[in-house]
Design a protein around this motif. Structure first.
Motif, PDB file in Angstrom:
ATOM      1  N   THR A   1       0.822  -1.209   0.000  1.00 38.84           N
ATOM      2  CA  THR A   1       0.000   0.000   0.000  1.00 38.84           C
ATOM      3  C   THR A   1       0.857   1.260   0.000  1.00 38.84           C
ATOM      4  OG1 THR A   1      -1.873  -1.071   1.099  1.00 38.84           O
ATOM      5  CG2 THR A   1      -1.680   1.314   1.358  1.00 38.84           C
ATOM      6  N   MET A   2       1.824   1.326   0.888  1.00 39.48           N
ATOM      7  CA  MET A   2       2.626   2.543   1.015  1.00 39.48           C
ATOM      8  C   MET A   2       3.483   2.792  -0.221  1.00 39.48           C
ATOM      9  SD  MET A   2       3.644   2.492   5.086  1.00 39.48           S
ATOM     10  CE  MET A   2       4.228   0.794   5.112  1.00 39.48           C
ATOM     11  N   CYS A   3       4.057   1.730  -0.771  1.00 39.35           N
ATOM     12  CA  CYS A   3       4.897   1.896  -1.966  1.00 39.35           C
ATOM     13  C   CYS A   3       4.071   2.342  -3.161  1.00 39.35           C
ATOM     14  CB  CYS A   3       5.622   0.591  -2.283  1.00 39.35           C
ATOM     15  SG  CYS A   3       6.875   0.133  -1.065  1.00 39.35           S
ATOM     16  N   ALA A   4       2.950   1.677  -3.391  1.00 42.87           N
ATOM     17  CA  ALA A   4       2.112   2.033  -4.534  1.00 42.87           C
ATOM     18  C   ALA A   4       1.530   3.433  -4.381  1.00 42.87           C
ATOM     19  CB  ALA A   4       0.996   1.009  -4.707  1.00 42.87           C
ATOM     20  N   ALA A   5       1.166   3.796  -3.160  1.00 35.90           N
ATOM     21  CA  ALA A   5       0.620   5.139  -2.937  1.00 35.90           C
ATOM     22  C   ALA A   5       1.644   6.211  -3.307  1.00 35.90           C
ATOM     23  CB  ALA A   5       0.188   5.298  -1.478  1.00 35.90           C
ATOM     24  N   ARG A   6       2.904   5.993  -2.959  1.00 42.89           N
ATOM     25  CA  ARG A   6       3.950   6.965  -3.286  1.00 42.89           C
ATOM     26  C   ARG A   6       4.222   7.019  -4.793  1.00 42.89           C
ATOM     27  NH1 ARG A   6       6.600   9.140   0.951  1.00 42.89           N
ATOM     28  NH2 ARG A   6       6.376   8.132   2.994  1.00 42.89           N
ATOM     29  N   GLU A   7       4.251   5.870  -5.440  1.00 41.28           N
ATOM     30  CA  GLU A   7       4.555   5.840  -6.872  1.00 41.28           C
ATOM     31  C   GLU A   7       3.432   6.417  -7.725  1.00 41.28           C
ATOM     32  OE1 GLU A   7       6.037   2.311  -8.671  1.00 41.28           O
ATOM     33  OE2 GLU A   7       7.350   1.797  -6.981  1.00 41.28           O
TER      34      GLU A   7
ATOM     35  N   TYR B   1      -8.797  12.805  -1.034  1.00 39.12           N
ATOM     36  CA  TYR B   1      -7.497  13.312  -0.566  1.00 39.12           C
ATOM     37  C   TYR B   1      -6.863  12.349   0.424  1.00 39.12           C
ATOM     38  CZ  TYR B   1      -4.086  17.051   0.274  1.00 39.12           C
ATOM     39  OH  TYR B   1      -2.925  17.814   0.343  1.00 39.12           O
ATOM     40  N   VAL B   2      -7.239  11.076   0.334  1.00 36.22           N
ATOM     41  CA  VAL B   2      -6.732  10.059   1.254  1.00 36.22           C
ATOM     42  C   VAL B   2      -5.955   9.026   0.452  1.00 36.22           C
ATOM     43  CG1 VAL B   2      -7.317   8.304   2.964  1.00 36.22           C
ATOM     44  CG2 VAL B   2      -8.724  10.372   2.773  1.00 36.22           C
ATOM     45  N   THR B   3      -4.665   8.896   0.747  1.00 38.68           N
ATOM     46  CA  THR B   3      -3.865   7.852   0.104  1.00 38.68           C
ATOM     47  C   THR B   3      -2.712   7.432   1.014  1.00 38.68           C
ATOM     48  OG1 THR B   3      -2.873   7.149  -1.998  1.00 38.68           O
ATOM     49  CG2 THR B   3      -2.219   9.323  -1.161  1.00 38.68           C
ATOM     50  N   GLY B   4      -2.301   6.200   0.895  1.00 42.58           N
ATOM     51  CA  GLY B   4      -1.210   5.679   1.707  1.00 42.58           C
ATOM     52  C   GLY B   4      -1.560   5.472   3.165  1.00 42.58           C
ATOM     53  N   GLN B   5      -2.860   5.359   3.472  1.00 42.30           N
ATOM     54  CA  GLN B   5      -3.296   5.263   4.862  1.00 42.30           C
ATOM     55  C   GLN B   5      -3.789   3.869   5.207  1.00 42.30           C
ATOM     56  OE1 GLN B   5      -2.743   8.043   6.829  1.00 42.30           O
ATOM     57  NE2 GLN B   5      -1.771   8.629   4.878  1.00 42.30           N
ATOM     58  N   HIS B   6      -3.732   3.560   6.501  1.00 38.82           N
ATOM     59  CA  HIS B   6      -4.194   2.273   7.010  1.00 38.82           C
ATOM     60  C   HIS B   6      -5.357   2.516   7.963  1.00 38.82           C
ATOM     61  CE1 HIS B   6      -0.496   1.102   5.234  1.00 38.82           C
ATOM     62  NE2 HIS B   6       0.265   1.539   6.219  1.00 38.82           N
ATOM     63  N   LEU B   7      -6.553   2.132   7.559  1.00 39.57           N
ATOM     64  CA  LEU B   7      -7.754   2.341   8.350  1.00 39.57           C
ATOM     65  C   LEU B   7      -8.131   1.044   9.062  1.00 39.57           C
ATOM     66  CD1 LEU B   7     -10.304   3.929   9.182  1.00 39.57           C
ATOM     67  CD2 LEU B   7     -11.319   3.287   6.986  1.00 39.57           C
ATOM     68  N   SER B   8      -8.241   1.096  10.390  1.00 36.40           N
ATOM     69  CA  SER B   8      -8.598  -0.083  11.164  1.00 36.40           C
ATOM     70  C   SER B   8     -10.104  -0.095  11.441  1.00 36.40           C
ATOM     71  CB  SER B   8      -7.840  -0.115  12.498  1.00 36.40           C
ATOM     72  OG  SER B   8      -6.459  -0.298  12.277  1.00 36.40           O
ATOM     73  N   ALA B   9     -10.755  -1.186  11.051  1.00 38.02           N
ATOM     74  CA  ALA B   9     -12.177  -1.385  11.351  1.00 38.02           C
ATOM     75  C   ALA B   9     -12.252  -2.615  12.242  1.00 38.02           C
ATOM     76  CB  ALA B   9     -12.961  -1.572  10.064  1.00 38.02           C
ATOM     77  N   ASN B  10     -12.010  -2.397  13.542  1.00 33.20           N
ATOM     78  CA  ASN B  10     -11.814  -3.549  14.432  1.00 33.20           C
ATOM     79  C   ASN B  10     -12.434  -3.388  15.815  1.00 33.20           C
ATOM     80  OD1 ASN B  10     -10.133  -1.693  15.670  1.00 33.20           O
ATOM     81  ND2 ASN B  10      -8.223  -2.663  14.986  1.00 33.20           N
ATOM     82  N   GLY B  11     -13.364  -2.474  15.954  1.00 31.11           N
ATOM     83  CA  GLY B  11     -14.049  -2.316  17.235  1.00 31.11           C
ATOM     84  C   GLY B  11     -13.198  -1.758  18.343  1.00 31.11           C
ATOM     85  N   GLY B  12     -12.032  -1.171  17.980  1.00 28.25           N
ATOM     86  CA  GLY B  12     -11.140  -0.587  18.978  1.00 28.25           C
ATOM     87  C   GLY B  12     -10.020  -1.493  19.425  1.00 28.25           C
TER      88      GLY B  12
END
Length: 258
Positions: free
Chosen positions: A174-180, A242-253
């Motif tokens: 994710t991070m590499c592709a987001a930067r490229e 405007y969101v890229t290269g981010q890691h979103l957690s959907a895990n109840g906390g």
């Protein structure tokens, strides 16, 4: 804000692992939000059933292995031929082959790596090539790619070092592709789940382990497949433009503060 930014009208989304669980719930939600779905899975009967139940001509069902690079390229070609372009990808296909580290076979290790990490790379590359070609041809609409990771890739896990390592690798993809690809307006993000009520998590949710896991989840319950499909659709939509290269957690906390 117009509600249209939260929709997927006119968007064609490739979803891997679409025959059941999160992938199936996601495909259904994409259709509800106005998009079309290219549904990919090893389970030919499952994706064909999804297409039949959805009705109309808004689902293209394709069966094959995500670990096959040539199949990934073929999926993109067939999807473009059917719907005109690919606007989004969700790398969701997954398997588990649990074993403690000292007992894990190389085959168990490789099977999970092939699906989760190599499979995600294959489809990321195939869809990315298409999106970049469109951009270089003057279409600046870009695209959105969402890779599915897991808490196992951020905190580690017991009995699934193959799965944990593969899901950690997905964060790197994710991070590499987001930067490229940011300069082409191709956004790449990750959604990481905790325990979702799907066939893959039956062991964790069993009487033997349920209390141990539930005690670590502030919301105190498992996730439903449909509710974790929603943040994926957010990232696919213009609401996340405007969101890229981010890691979103959907895990109840489960991973608060990490």
């Amino acid at each position: 804000m117009s509600e249209q930014v939260l929709g997927l009208q006119g968007r064609n989304i490739v979803v891997t692992g679409a025959a059941q669980g999160i992938g199936r719930a996601l495909g259904e939600l994409v259709l509800e939000l106005g998009g079309t779905v290219t549904a990919v899975d090893m389970n030919a009967d499952g994706v064909q059933a999804f297409a039949a139940e959805a009705g109309g001509d808004r689902v293209l069902a394709l069966a094959g292995s995500v670990a096959d690079n040539a199949f990934a390229q073929s999926v993109v070609e067939q999807s473009v031929a059917r719907f005109g372009a690919v606007h989004g990808l969700v790398n969701n296909a997954g398997i588990t082959r649990p074993a403690m580290i000292e007992k894990m076979t190389l085959e168990q290790w490789q099977q999970v790596m092939d699906v989760h990490l190599t499979g995600s790379f294959n489809f990321l590359q195939a869809v990315g090539r298409h999106m970049l070609a469109r951009s270089r041809g003057g279409d600046k609409s870009g695209g959105s790619i969402v890779n599915i990771s897991s808490d196992a890739g951020r905190r580690g896990t017991i009995g699934q070092i193959n799965y944990g390592a593969a899901k950690a690798g997905v964060l790197g993809l994710t991070m590499c592709a987001a930067r490229e690809w940011a300069k082409y307006n191709v956004r790449v993000n990750t959604v990481g789940f905790g325990v979702v009520e799907t066939p893959m998590t039956e062991t964790i949710r069993s009487e033997k382990f349920a209390d141990t896991y539930l005690q670590q989840i502030p919301l105190g319950r498992w996730a439903d497949a449909r509710e974790v499909a929603r943040p994926i659709c957010f990232l696919l939509s213009d609401a996340a433009s405007y969101v890229t290269g981010q890691h979103l957690s959907a895990n109840g906390g489960y991973t608060i503060g990490s």
